[in-house]
Write an enzyme that holds these catalytic residues in place. Structure first.
Site, PDB file in Angstrom:
ATOM      1  N   SER A 263      44.270  17.735 -12.692  1.00 56.33           N
ATOM      2  CA  SER A 263      43.019  17.144 -13.169  1.00 56.33           C
ATOM      3  C   SER A 263      42.541  16.039 -12.244  1.00 56.33           C
ATOM      4  O   SER A 263      43.281  15.544 -11.411  1.00 56.33           O
ATOM      5  CB  SER A 263      43.207  16.595 -14.578  1.00 56.33           C
ATOM      6  OG  SER A 263      43.600  15.234 -14.514  1.00 56.33           O
ATOM      7  N   LYS A 264      41.285  15.678 -12.457  1.00 51.65           N
ATOM      8  CA  LYS A 264      40.694  14.661 -11.606  1.00 51.65           C
ATOM      9  C   LYS A 264      41.452  13.350 -11.700  1.00 51.65           C
ATOM     10  O   LYS A 264      41.407  12.528 -10.808  1.00 51.65           O
ATOM     11  CB  LYS A 264      39.233  14.447 -11.999  1.00 51.65           C
ATOM     12  CG  LYS A 264      38.357  15.637 -11.661  1.00 51.65           C
ATOM     13  CD  LYS A 264      36.918  15.386 -12.096  1.00 51.65           C
ATOM     14  CE  LYS A 264      36.018  16.565 -11.780  1.00 51.65           C
ATOM     15  NZ  LYS A 264      36.479  17.790 -12.464  1.00 51.65           N
ATOM     16  N   ARG A 265      42.139  13.176 -12.795  1.00 51.66           N
ATOM     17  CA  ARG A 265      42.865  11.923 -12.959  1.00 51.66           C
ATOM     18  C   ARG A 265      44.207  11.921 -12.242  1.00 51.66           C
ATOM     19  O   ARG A 265      44.777  10.876 -12.000  1.00 51.66           O
ATOM     20  CB  ARG A 265      43.056  11.629 -14.446  1.00 51.66           C
ATOM     21  CG  ARG A 265      41.861  10.911 -15.055  1.00 51.66           C
ATOM     22  CD  ARG A 265      42.150  10.392 -16.439  1.00 51.66           C
ATOM     23  NE  ARG A 265      42.274  11.487 -17.409  1.00 51.66           N
ATOM     24  CZ  ARG A 265      41.226  12.121 -17.925  1.00 51.66           C
ATOM     25  NH1 ARG A 265      40.017  11.790 -17.572  1.00 51.66           N
ATOM     26  NH2 ARG A 265      41.411  13.100 -18.784  1.00 51.66           N
ATOM     27  N   ASP A 266      44.715  13.105 -11.919  1.00 52.13           N
ATOM     28  CA  ASP A 266      45.959  13.178 -11.160  1.00 52.13           C
ATOM     29  C   ASP A 266      45.747  12.560  -9.785  1.00 52.13           C
ATOM     30  O   ASP A 266      44.857  12.986  -9.059  1.00 52.13           O
ATOM     31  CB  ASP A 266      46.350  14.653 -10.955  1.00 52.13           C
ATOM     32  CG  ASP A 266      47.351  15.115 -11.985  1.00 52.13           C
ATOM     33  OD1 ASP A 266      48.391  14.463 -12.091  1.00 52.13           O
ATOM     34  OD2 ASP A 266      47.075  16.111 -12.668  1.00 52.13           O
TER      35      ASP A 266
END
Length: 497
Positions: A263-266
């Site tokens: 995910s973009k948060r990774d």
RNA sequence: GCCCCCAUCGUCUAGCGGUCCAGGACGCCGCCCUUUCAAGGCGGUAGCACGGGUUCGAACCCCGUUGGGGGCACCA
């Protein structure tokens, strides 16, 4: 608008990101596979920008995408910066085309005006005893002209929907084999909004058709939308906009930790971290290629040229691949070590310069020092930025000792070692690696009776500030007598024993 | 809820009916080398989700189960 003239039999792939936010590694993997497929087959790759969402798109993000592609070494035959016969290559500049195609789809009966609101659709589903989640019910297909006029008189502006064919929609996926969706399982979908703005499921195939794309390699998340595209292609072919349906290949997801899509948060999902940390383009390319593909049974390190030579989409795995930073690093380290040392130096300079350790370009003295230490540093680095920590001590007047290193090596007994080292180095007639080695061994190992690891640990920390450094004697020689003695003295002051 | 995809060591994968008591790599562990840390060399650890078929023979084919993932917008 009519189907383009392109050389028959030539593979044409495309990469068509939206310039929104950060560059995701999964996106770059998709670009790489399209590129590798095009290059392997002697085909072409088109780069198109899907900037239809003005609220989310940004010029900055677009530049960023370009930089990332350039860095990885991916080039394209048509698109931004290089032009081409099928432009413009930014969707924001293609509105007239979409308007024209939409009109012809409507005129030919493949598409129709639809006035139903979501609430009305839900209400009809409920009234029929069906689950509203079934979605649109194709009801507006059968509107009479009088009904349409009535809706318009109410002030409603219709969306344009594609009439889905009443038969199974199937294709042979390049990576998954045959995939089939039953007739009736996909409702008529919206091509153009009520306000006239065309939607992605419409413009994407239109552009692909008009640009002569033959092979669409994209993420697995788009697989469920393929039946709609198949239907659209038939319609486009019928009205002469497309000259057929492309092959599709749905690439497996790139997963992060856990069982979720990266995910973009990774933190690992952000492509920027790789250039910043000093991954080599060839190293990251190698690793990215391994996400769903393999070159041979007993090998996983290869060059870009070898990738192009061997890449075969039909051998791409269908299962999701987890992004494993450790393995990415290991692959990168192998490429790093394989670099000719002169090349290694050229690549490492920007990282040292950014940290303020050398000027860019380096002074002759800095370059000489770097040239001397490079072969010793190269084999103990994973990414180029490791050089900052590993070599920093050579390019500064003083060194700051890492707390953890001091804790480990400047405790009990360190004072004795540092004193002995100072004494022998102070008196050393010849400042060479060999002389330093002999002197230190005699003074610390023979003289103090220390085990080598206890003898040299404090000296290393004193000199380099860290427990990990290039080989010690060479480092001391390059540091010079003055700085070496100053650092031993400083460490002596800090030592608790 | 409906539809679709996926299923081999912890992870990425090789395997496309017999040559597989399943090969490689990362990780991890041990040993060697060694002035630290690495690198390198050697060795080890660990896997065909389950149940039915088909077949002389299945990790490979079929069906089902279970598990995981994704999609069902007037987002892209």
């Amino acid at each position: 608008m009519t189907a383009p003239q392109v050389e028959s039999g030539v593979v044409r792939t495309r990469f068509c990101p939206s310039p929104t936010g950060m560059v995701h590694v999964g996106l770059m993997r998709t670009a790489l596979f399209n590129w590798a497929h095009a290059r392997h087959t002697g085909g072409q790759m088109v780069f198109r920008i899907e900037d239809t969402d003005a609220s989310r798109d940004s010029e900055e993000s677009y530049r960023h995408l370009l930089d990332s592609l350039h860095w990885l070494g991916i080039d394209w035959d048509e698109g931004p910066e290089v032009g081409g016969p099928h432009g413009p290559y930014r969707q924001s500049e293609r509105h007239d085309i979409y308007r024209d195609v939409a009109a012809r789809l409507l005129e030919s009966g493949h598409a129709y005006a639809s006035f139903s609101t979501n609430e009305e659709v839900d209400a009809r589903r409920l009234a029929a005893g069906q689950d509203p989640k079934l979605g649109y019910d194709n009801a507006d297909r059968y509107l009479t002209d009088a009904q349409k006029a009535a809706f318009r008189d109410e002030g409603r502006s219709p969306v344009l929907r594609l009439r889905m064919p009443d038969e199974d929609l199937a294709w042979t996926d390049l990576v998954r084999g045959e995939v089939r969706f039953a007739a009736g399982s996909v409702p008529d979908f919206v091509l153009v909004r009520g306000n006239g703005v065309p939607l992605y499921p419409f413009v994407n195939p239109v552009d692909d058709a008009l640009m002569g794309i033959t092979d669409v390699l994209r993420g697995e998340d788009l697989l469920p939308s393929t039946p709609r595209q198949l239907a659209l292609y038939r319609a486009l072919t019928d009205i002469g906009v497309a000259s057929g349906t492309p092959r599709f290949g749905h690439l497996p997801y790139v997963m992060g930790d856990g069982n979720k899509k990266l995910s973009k948060r990774d933190p690992q999902a952000n492509f920027d971290v790789y250039p910043e940390r000093g991954f080599l383009p060839e190293g990251l390319t190698n690793y990215l290629a391994l996400l769903g593909w393999s070159i041979a049974e007993d090998r996983d390190v290869f060059s870009v040229a070898e990738l192009i030579e061997a890449f075969d989409v039909t051998r791409v795995s269908a299962n999701p691949a987890r992004f494993d930073l450790k393995k990415a690093e290991a692959i990168n380290a192998t490429h790093l070590r394989a670099l000719p040392v002169e090349e290694f130096i050229v690549r490492v300079i920007p990282y040292l310069a950014k940290a303020g350790l050398v000027s860019d370009p380096p002074t002759p003295e800095q370059l000489a020092l770097l040239t001397a230490i490079a072969p010793l540093a190269q084999e103990r680095m994973i990414v180029l930025s490791d050089a900052v920590g590993l070599l920093g001590f050579l390019f500064t007047a003083d060194v700051e000792i890492e707390p953890a290193a001091a804790e480990k090596q400047l405790g009990a007994g360190a004072g004795e070692v540092l004193d002995a080292a100072t004494a022998v180095l102070q008196a050393l007639p010849e400042w060479t690696t060999a002389a330093i080695e002999t002197a230190l061994k005699e003074a610390l190992v023979d003289g103090l009776g220390r085990k080598p690891r206890q003898a040299f640990g404090p000296v290393r920390v004193a000199v380099s500030g860290r427990t990990v450094s290039p080989p010690l004697y060479e480092s001391i020689e390059l540091l010079g007598r003055e700085r070496t003695l100053a650092r031993l003295a400083a460490a002596r002051g800090a030592a608790t024993g």
